[in-house]
Structure formats: structure tokens, C-alpha cells
Design an enzyme around this catalytic site. Sequence first.
Site, short mmCIF file in Angstrom:
data_model
loop_
_atom_site.label_atom_id
_atom_site.label_comp_id
_atom_site.label_asym_id
_atom_site.label_seq_id
_atom_site.Cartn_x
_atom_site.Cartn_y
_atom_site.Cartn_z
N LYS A 1 0.79 -1.23 0.00
CA LYS A 1 0.00 0.00 0.00
C LYS A 1 0.83 1.29 0.00
O LYS A 1 0.36 2.33 -0.48
CB LYS A 1 -0.94 0.01 1.21
CG LYS A 1 -2.10 -0.97 1.13
CD LYS A 1 -3.18 -0.46 0.21
CE LYS A 1 -4.45 -1.29 0.32
NZ LYS A 1 -5.54 -0.75 -0.50
N ASP B 1 -8.88 -0.37 6.20
CA ASP B 1 -9.07 -1.70 6.76
C ASP B 1 -7.76 -2.25 7.33
O ASP B 1 -7.70 -3.40 7.75
CB ASP B 1 -9.60 -2.67 5.69
CG ASP B 1 -11.12 -2.66 5.59
OD1 ASP B 1 -11.76 -2.43 6.63
OD2 ASP B 1 -11.64 -2.87 4.50
#
Length: 356
Positions: free
Chosen positions: A69, A94
Site C-alpha cells: 500500500k 481496513d
Amino acid sequence: MPTAHWYTHPPARSWVCPPAPRDAAAFHAALPGYAPSPLRELPSLAVELGVRRVFVKDESSRLGLPAFKILGASWAIHRALAEAPGERLVTATDGNHGRAVARTARLLGLAAHVFVPDAVHPAATAAIEAEGARVTRVFGPYDDAVRDAAEEAGRAPGAVLIQDTALPGYTRIPGWITEGYGTLFGEIDAQLRALGAEPAGLVAVPVGVGSLAQAAVTHYRVPRDAPPPSLLGVEPDTAACVLTSLTAGRPTTVPTGATVMAGLNCGTPSGAAWPVLRDGLDTAVAVTDADSIRAARDLAALGVSSGPCGAATLAGARAAFSAAERRAALAEHADRTVVLLSTEGAEANPHAPNSH
């Protein structure tokens, strides 16, 4: 629960789009500690799936974090702050995206405020807090956390929303995040060439809101010399918002439930990703927690650290190659070179496969 667990639309392989900007790759290459993540060949999986070669893109250690990410977060933050300097970064997550935003904020000397839905494991929340971020737990699903983060950024002076979900009127930063993910696919192309492998015939991508899958489509659906690969989106069967939307032919929000694939537990496709996935994603599958846990265990036995979200692609490939009618719907050359994106290491997700 999706109305079906499998979607196929082979004409999507002939759809083409303009090349995505490549500036992010040079930016990432200049970051301290940058190196391409490993592309690991696993011959035993090739035998199991009945294909020529299988490679796993191992994102268990990417710029010091156990997930991919930070590629998107770092590039988007760089672009956003160059245009409008801020003092605090705000996001919903999340798990892995929030930690990447928090890490980048810490490196830049900025504050970070991360909204986390209640289904996220406390250990993942603690990892975000360990980066120095303020964490607000939202007693609802991921979509609620996204809404709360956007509202907080809108009312807080000096705040910049760094969200990987495109919202009405909010598309530029999610677009930069998707551009950042493109570095990963450029690495795969170069690594396959260096290994003497044929270009990818099937690429399996975990899908949450769809931003990484969007990056895959915009990378592989440009005009190219090699035949276009099949792109397989893989989601939890309890949160298959993209598969359900593809089946319905329109963006669809689905109720979400508990899943070990915490980073994929998203109920609504990104508004920016949806038209790209609708036109360019030719296959999608929903998998169970049990299948993902088994895949994570199998990858660990082969020396690849993978959390349930990353291992979902192996579960998806097993589902895709297990039935003759599904194999027939894939690209003719899909069984030559299969690439599975393992987007997180076991450390990223406290729902370790050995704990079930």
C-alpha cells in the site's frame, strides 16, 4: 453474498485504454530503501494448477512495511502536498493503507488521523498507532469509516484526505494512489523478462474497492505487443462488491460481514475504478475464508509469507483453473505464465492462518 461466485467477460481483453502516467516509478526508485519486491517462481503450484509457470509477487516487505500500500500512499501524498501543503493527513482503512499513510506522515513530520472500522483486528490498529497516528475506531463497516474520514478532513483546518476510494467530487488523490500501484506491475514485466519467462497470461489481483485492480487494468489493457492477459479479480464471498457490480452491470453496494481477508472487506466499489473494471476486467471470483487460509498455509510452506488478503489470489487461481468451463473462458495463453499478487505478508494481518 454475491448472486454468483464467478464472473467472466472475455471481450474485456480486447478493450484498450491510454497508458497510465509512469512518473511514480521514478519517484519510488529514489526513495531510501527502495527495491523491487521479489517475484518468486513456485513450480509445485504450476503442477497443481496444470499451467506452465507460476510466479508470486511477494509484497511482504515493501519499503519497510508488510504490504504494497505504501506505493500508492507515498506517491499520492507527494503529489497532494506539492499542490496544497497540509499539516495533517486523514484517511480511512481496513489496515494496510492506513499504516502506509501513517508511516509516510511520520517520515514527513506530519500528523495523521486514521479512521478504522470495528472489524479490523486490534493488532492492526496498534500497528497504525505505533506509527504515531491518532486512530478513531468506527462502530460500523468500512464505508462508514470512509464517510467519517471525509467529514473530518472537510472540517479540520490543514487536513488533507488521502483516501484510496474515489468519492463524488473526490477523484484526483485516489487517481494518484492508483498511479502509485502501477510501479508494482512495471516491476513484474521487467522481472519476467529477466527470468526468461513469457509475458503474463493471467494476473490474479485481490480486490477491495478496486483501486489495485484498476491499476492492473490500466497497465495491461494498453496497446501492447504481447497478447493481453486475463485479469482475475479475487474477493471474499462475504464482501464481493466488484463481482456483484460486474454481474449486475452497475455499481452495487453489498453488506459486508466478518472475514479474515480484512483488507478486502469493502462494500462499495471505488467510483473511479468502476468504469475501468467494467470495461477491462474479464474474470472475477469470490472465495471463502477457508480457501484463503489454506492458500496462506500453502504459500508459507513454500517460503512465501502471505496474509489472507494476499493468499486470496492463490485461492482464486485454484477456483479459476479447477473447472473446464472456467479454464475455457480465460485467455488461450493464460496457462503459460500465471502471476499471483500476494499483496501482504503474514505480519500485516493478525488473523494468521495457523490460528484457525
